[in-house]
Scaffold this active site. Structure first.
Site, PDB file in Angstrom:
ATOM      1  N   HIS A  89      67.768  12.888  33.000  1.00  0.00           N
ATOM      2  CA  HIS A  89      68.379  12.279  34.501  1.00  0.00           C
ATOM      3  C   HIS A  89      68.237  13.676  35.598  1.00  0.00           C
ATOM      4  O   HIS A  89      67.649  15.065  35.194  1.00  0.00           O
ATOM      5  CB  HIS A  89      69.861  11.914  34.059  1.00  0.00           C
ATOM      6  CG  HIS A  89      70.652  13.179  33.047  1.00  0.00           C
ATOM      7  ND1 HIS A  89      71.242  11.990  32.066  1.00  0.00           N
ATOM      8  CD2 HIS A  89      70.782  13.644  32.821  1.00  0.00           C
ATOM      9  CE1 HIS A  89      71.748  13.343  32.198  1.00  0.00           C
ATOM     10  NE2 HIS A  89      71.487  14.434  31.739  1.00  0.00           N
ATOM     11  N   ASN A  94      56.567  22.828  42.665  1.00  0.00           N
ATOM     12  CA  ASN A  94      55.378  23.187  42.919  1.00  0.00           C
ATOM     13  C   ASN A  94      53.998  23.665  44.361  1.00  0.00           C
ATOM     14  O   ASN A  94      53.142  23.621  44.731  1.00  0.00           O
ATOM     15  CB  ASN A  94      54.893  21.827  41.988  1.00  0.00           C
ATOM     16  CG  ASN A  94      55.166  20.143  43.343  1.00  0.00           C
ATOM     17  OD1 ASN A  94      56.278  20.624  43.429  1.00  0.00           O
ATOM     18  ND2 ASN A  94      54.217  19.820  43.274  1.00  0.00           N
ATOM     19  N   TYR A  95      55.095  23.198  44.917  1.00  0.00           N
ATOM     20  CA  TYR A  95      54.736  23.145  46.603  1.00  0.00           C
ATOM     21  C   TYR A  95      55.280  24.719  47.471  1.00  0.00           C
ATOM     22  O   TYR A  95      56.485  25.013  46.980  1.00  0.00           O
ATOM     23  CB  TYR A  95      55.375  21.948  47.367  1.00  0.00           C
ATOM     24  CG  TYR A  95      54.566  22.350  48.978  1.00  0.00           C
ATOM     25  CD1 TYR A  95      53.256  22.420  49.444  1.00  0.00           C
ATOM     26  CD2 TYR A  95      55.178  21.330  49.962  1.00  0.00           C
ATOM     27  CE1 TYR A  95      52.534  22.147  50.005  1.00  0.00           C
ATOM     28  CE2 TYR A  95      54.512  21.987  51.143  1.00  0.00           C
ATOM     29  CZ  TYR A  95      53.900  21.181  51.160  1.00  0.00           C
ATOM     30  OH  TYR A  95      52.571  21.556  52.498  1.00  0.00           O
TER      31      TYR A  95
END
Length: 398
Positions: free
Chosen positions: A268, A291-292
């Site tokens: 969740h 990730n960015y």
């Protein structure tokens, strides 16, 4: 079966209400493609005009070696291949050079090279040749096509409890024993394998749903879900995600361009993007794969049987090896070796009576207690401030 001896022509028409009718998509095909599928042969599209001689346009688009040419209008998507095939057979067995359909024609190909003019006028028809001219008629033919598709899957052993509230595109493949509950949209080239259970309220587009999998109230795009895996409720599976067998993707989980190994649980409130997770991992609540960096995206790799505690941040690029344990609340920026415990959080400090939180509501001051002038009177204690007179007895009066 494709009839290679037949030329297929679909006339592209327009309407004032919807403009170019041939490009309108209905349940996975454009109106042009629906009409072309009814021909049962390779077809070419030709722009239709009620004022232009169509003979030359049609001749330029056909192969004269094929003895028969079928011409249909793109605005009649309900016409079936059986109807067209019966008309072709009737023409070939008789002496006529052309056969008029309610909304189209079947010609002997040589006849098209004998005539000098040919005009196709826009006319309306009904039933199988019901014509799309506006949004109302488009809705009407869409409903007919939708029920045809549902009937096809139902006849193939798919359980569809509500025809009224289920939409399946024409290219979807659903295997026997699958259950498609109400309020589902199965779009594109989706494949749903045997005994999968699609619970209410999903939008599934260009996905593969494994045998025995269950999807509940979620959005899935261009991804694969393994056998026996459960997804949702309220999961968001973005394109290029591959989920293994017997996984658990729970509520408010978002996946993007990632691989999830078999028997891994992401229960969740978690985001996993550009990552690869091994088998039998457990990802806690509130985990984020960062990730960015604002310009580029990076990948994280997680091994087998890794435990990631709640509210952890995995900052890519990073590698977390097999059997390692990420403590809750940690921010992981460096690789973690196998069977290690990673803790990346500040030691808790307590500063008592700190007043630096300017956003906290002020502590209310204690109320001021009233001051009373209390005197003794014959019948009890009274508030002396109630009167300016000094208490006296009758004996002091003049």
């Amino acid at each position: 079966m494709i009839d290679v001896a037949v030329n297929g022509i679909v006339l592209r028409t327009k309407s004032k209400a919807l403009n170019d009718l041939g490009t309108i998509n209905v349940l996975g095909k454009t109106l042009e493609q629906w009409a072309g599928a009814a021909i049962g042969a390779p077809y070419k599209a030709v722009e239709c005009s009620p004022v232009v001689n169509m003979a030359e346009r049609v001749r330029d688009a056909i192969d004269r070696k094929k003895p028969t040419t079928v011409v249909l209008f793109c605005d009649t998507p309900l016409v079936s291949h059986n109807t067209v095939a019966a008309a072709v057979k009737e023409l070939e067995s008789g002496a006529e050079k052309a056969l008029k359909l309610p909304r189209g024609y079947v010609f002997r190909t040589d006849y098209l090279f004998e005539i000098e003019s040919l005009f196709f006028h826009n006319t309306t028809a009904d039933k199988e040749f019901d014509t799309v001219t506006d949004s109302e008629s488009l809705s009407r033919v869409t409903e007919v096509l939708r029920r045809r598709i549902l009937r096809f899957h139902s006849d193939g052993g798919v359980v569809i409890p509500s025809f009224e509230h289920t939409t399946i595109d024409c290219d979807a493949v659903i295997m026997r024993g699958a259950v498609i509950e109400p309020y589902n949209f199965i779009k594109g080239k989706t494949v749903i394998k045997e005994n999968a259970h699609i619970m209410p309220g999903n939008y599934i587009e260009n996905c593969v749903i494994g045998a025995g999998a269950r999807v509940d109230s979620s959005r899935l795009y261009n991804s694969c879900v393994g056998d026996g895996t459960t997804v949702g409720p309220f999961a968001y599976i973005r394109p290029d995600s591959v989920i293994g067998a017997h996984c658990r993707i729970g509520d408010f989980v978002e996946l993007k361009s990632c691989v999830i190994g078999n028997n891994t649980k992401v229960s969740h409130l978690t985001y996993i993007g550009d990552a690869e997770l091994g088998e039998e991992c457990n990802v806690g609540c509130g985990v984020v794969f960062a990730n960015y960096d604002g310009k580029n995206k990076y990948k994280s790799v997680v091994g087998n049987r890794v435990f990631i505690g709640s509210n952890a941040n995995i900052v890519a690029p990073v590698e977390i090896s097999d059997r390692s344990f990420i403590a809750a609340g940690s921010t992981i920026t460096k690789s973690v070796p196998s069977s290690a415990l990673a803790i990346a959080r500040a030691r808790q400090s307590i500063i008592p009576n700190w007043s630096g939180n300017m956003y906290a509501p002020p502590i209310p001051e204690a109320p001021v207690q009233p001051t009373y002038n209390v005197v003794q009177y014959s019948d009890g204690i009274i508030d002396g401030s109630a009167s300016d007179n000094v208490n006296s007895t009758d004996e002091t009066k003049d």
